[in-house]
Write an enzyme that holds these catalytic residues in place. Structure first.
Site, PDB file in Angstrom:
ATOM      1  N   ASP A  19       0.843  -1.190   0.000  1.00  0.00           N
ATOM      2  CA  ASP A  19       0.000   0.000   0.000  1.00  0.00           C
ATOM      3  C   ASP A  19       0.877   1.237   0.000  1.00  0.00           C
ATOM      4  OD1 ASP A  19      -3.159   0.631   0.703  1.00  0.00           O
ATOM      5  OD2 ASP A  19      -1.795   2.246   1.289  1.00  0.00           O
ATOM      6  N   ARG A  68     -15.622   4.426  -4.266  1.00  0.00           N
ATOM      7  CA  ARG A  68     -16.788   5.257  -4.529  1.00  0.00           C
ATOM      8  C   ARG A  68     -17.266   5.947  -3.261  1.00  0.00           C
ATOM      9  NH1 ARG A  68     -21.791   2.855  -7.510  1.00  0.00           N
ATOM     10  NH2 ARG A  68     -21.272   0.893  -6.507  1.00  0.00           N
ATOM     11  N   ARG A  74     -19.535   4.085 -10.727  1.00  0.00           N
ATOM     12  CA  ARG A  74     -18.220   3.470 -10.888  1.00  0.00           C
ATOM     13  C   ARG A  74     -17.398   4.191 -11.956  1.00  0.00           C
ATOM     14  NH1 ARG A  74     -21.723  -1.040 -10.074  1.00  0.00           N
ATOM     15  NH2 ARG A  74     -21.191  -2.190  -8.186  1.00  0.00           N
ATOM     16  N   ASN A  81      -8.349   6.341 -11.306  1.00  0.00           N
ATOM     17  CA  ASN A  81      -7.964   4.948 -11.063  1.00  0.00           C
ATOM     18  C   ASN A  81      -7.172   4.354 -12.222  1.00  0.00           C
ATOM     19  OD1 ASN A  81      -8.997   4.970  -8.529  1.00  0.00           O
ATOM     20  ND2 ASN A  81     -10.823   3.783  -8.974  1.00  0.00           N
ATOM     21  N   VAL A 104      -9.652  -5.831  -9.245  1.00  0.00           N
ATOM     22  CA  VAL A 104     -10.850  -5.545  -8.455  1.00  0.00           C
ATOM     23  C   VAL A 104     -11.252  -4.081  -8.572  1.00  0.00           C
ATOM     24  CG1 VAL A 104     -11.851  -5.638  -6.119  1.00  0.00           C
ATOM     25  CG2 VAL A 104     -10.227  -7.392  -6.847  1.00  0.00           C
ATOM     26  N   THR A 105     -10.308  -3.218  -8.898  1.00  0.00           N
ATOM     27  CA  THR A 105     -10.524  -1.778  -8.941  1.00  0.00           C
ATOM     28  C   THR A 105     -11.616  -1.393  -9.943  1.00  0.00           C
ATOM     29  OG1 THR A 105      -8.169  -1.501  -8.472  1.00  0.00           O
ATOM     30  CG2 THR A 105      -9.356   0.449  -9.220  1.00  0.00           C
ATOM     31  N   ASN A 106     -12.450  -0.431  -9.547  1.00  0.00           N
ATOM     32  CA  ASN A 106     -13.500   0.092 -10.421  1.00  0.00           C
ATOM     33  C   ASN A 106     -13.034   1.314 -11.208  1.00  0.00           C
ATOM     34  OD1 ASN A 106     -15.821  -1.598 -10.064  1.00  0.00           O
ATOM     35  ND2 ASN A 106     -16.030  -0.785  -7.991  1.00  0.00           N
ATOM     36  N   ARG A 137     -24.212 -11.914  -4.911  1.00  0.00           N
ATOM     37  CA  ARG A 137     -25.235 -10.971  -4.442  1.00  0.00           C
ATOM     38  C   ARG A 137     -26.622 -11.407  -4.895  1.00  0.00           C
ATOM     39  NH1 ARG A 137     -21.737  -5.380  -5.567  1.00  0.00           N
ATOM     40  NH2 ARG A 137     -20.954  -5.160  -3.421  1.00  0.00           N
ATOM     41  N   HIS A 161     -20.122  -4.869 -14.591  1.00  0.00           N
ATOM     42  CA  HIS A 161     -20.278  -4.688 -13.145  1.00  0.00           C
ATOM     43  C   HIS A 161     -20.962  -3.342 -12.937  1.00  0.00           C
ATOM     44  CE1 HIS A 161     -19.551  -5.143  -8.941  1.00  0.00           C
ATOM     45  NE2 HIS A 161     -18.571  -4.271  -8.857  1.00  0.00           N
TER      46      HIS A 161
END
Length: 298
Positions: A19, A68, A74, A81, A104-106, A137, A161
């Site tokens: 990170d 978000r 998104r 991003n 995984v990033t939007n 979901r 997505h």
């Protein structure tokens, strides 16, 4: 959370968190490692802010980026991003050149495209995580009806997505029974719509940040499936190569995963309207990716 789930699987000798915030990844890694005796894993966990920690990784899960906030879509995150994911993927290309990347990033489809362009990896080794999450979901929301448990439901969320998500009800089952025989059409439409909006629903409730428990488990599930090479069919964002008559782009499709990423795009007998919806979703995604232009190669 992804790191914790993968550590608990005890499939890896080493697991590394990275990170940009100094001390954050190291602190989280140490905290997770303190649970080894409780959770029964022997994976060594380290953390830091140096991308050199990527060296010789087999799998890389990219979650970095701005989350978000309430009221954001998104796609509002695209430019900022893209820069973050692009710089990380430059390092992955050099330091983990044989790895498989799970994005995984939007916004998911656009960031998967950026990752593929900047790493230069074969398409099979750059996969977007969204379909597993959205499918889960949907299954969980079906479970709220009381007609089945989430674990009994089999369904796939394809397309994007986001608003172009396609959940083909022809492929949705409870055990061997079609889901459409258990729930009426209006109930199913409402569940599909709530599935599309589930991420935003979580963001609105949290007020700061976005979902992390279920996305983390989804990403970890994909990595475990690759390690196990069990060829379970899942939904994931991949390059379509025209499958289902789609425009060639990054889109959510049924796939099987192997140790080196996507081993097969599965052709399911979708209904004509479902197939058309998937083609339309791919077309809209492709248009957004085209708009990225030089972001992919800057």
């Amino acid at each position: 959370m992804t790191a914790l789930r993968l550590a608990e699987s005890d499939l890896f000798e080493d697991l590394v968190l990275i990170d940009v915030v100094s001390g954050l990844a190291a602190g989280l890694a140490l905290d997770i490692s303190h649970s080894a005796a409780l959770n029964g894993f022997s994976t060594r966990i380290a953390g830091g802010d140096d991308l050199a920690l990527l060296d010789r990784a087999d799998y890389v899960v990219v979650t970095a980026g701005k989350p978000r906030q309430p009221g954001m879509s998104r796609t509002d995150l695209t430019a900022v991003n893209a820069a973050i994911v692009g710089s990380i993927c430059d390092a992955i290309r050099v330091r983990a050149s044989d790895s498989t990347v799970v994005v995984v990033t939007n916004p998911l489809e656009e960031m998967t495209h950026i990752a593929a362009a900047r790493t230069g990896f074969p398409d099979a080794r750059v996969i977007g995580m969204a379909g597993v999450l959205d499918s889960a979901r949907f299954c969980s929301l079906v479970g709220l009806t009381g007609r089945a448990t989430p674990q009994e439901v089999r369904a796939l969320a394809l397309g994007s997505h986001g608003h172009e998500m396609v959940i083909p009800l022809s492929q949705a089952f409870v055990g061997d029974r079609p889901l459409e025989s258990l729930l009426d059409a209006s109930t199913l439409r409402a569940i599909v719509e709530r599935t599309r909006d589930s991420g935003g629903e979580v963001v609105k409730l949290l007020q700061s940040g976005s979902a992390y428990f279920s996305p983390a488990e989804s990403a970890a599930m994909m990595v475990r499936a690759m390690v196990w090479d069990d060829r379970t069919m899942i939904a994931a964002c991949v390059r379509s190569y025209g499958a289902y008559g789609t425009r060639d782009t990054r889109v959510g499709l049924p796939v099987r995963l192997g140790q080196r990423g996507v081993s097969e795009i599965v052709e399911l007998p979708l209904r004509p309207d479902e197939r058309q919806a998937l083609q339309e979703a791919a077309g809209r995604i492709a248009a957004r990716i085209d708009e990225l232009g030089k972001l992919a190669t800057a």
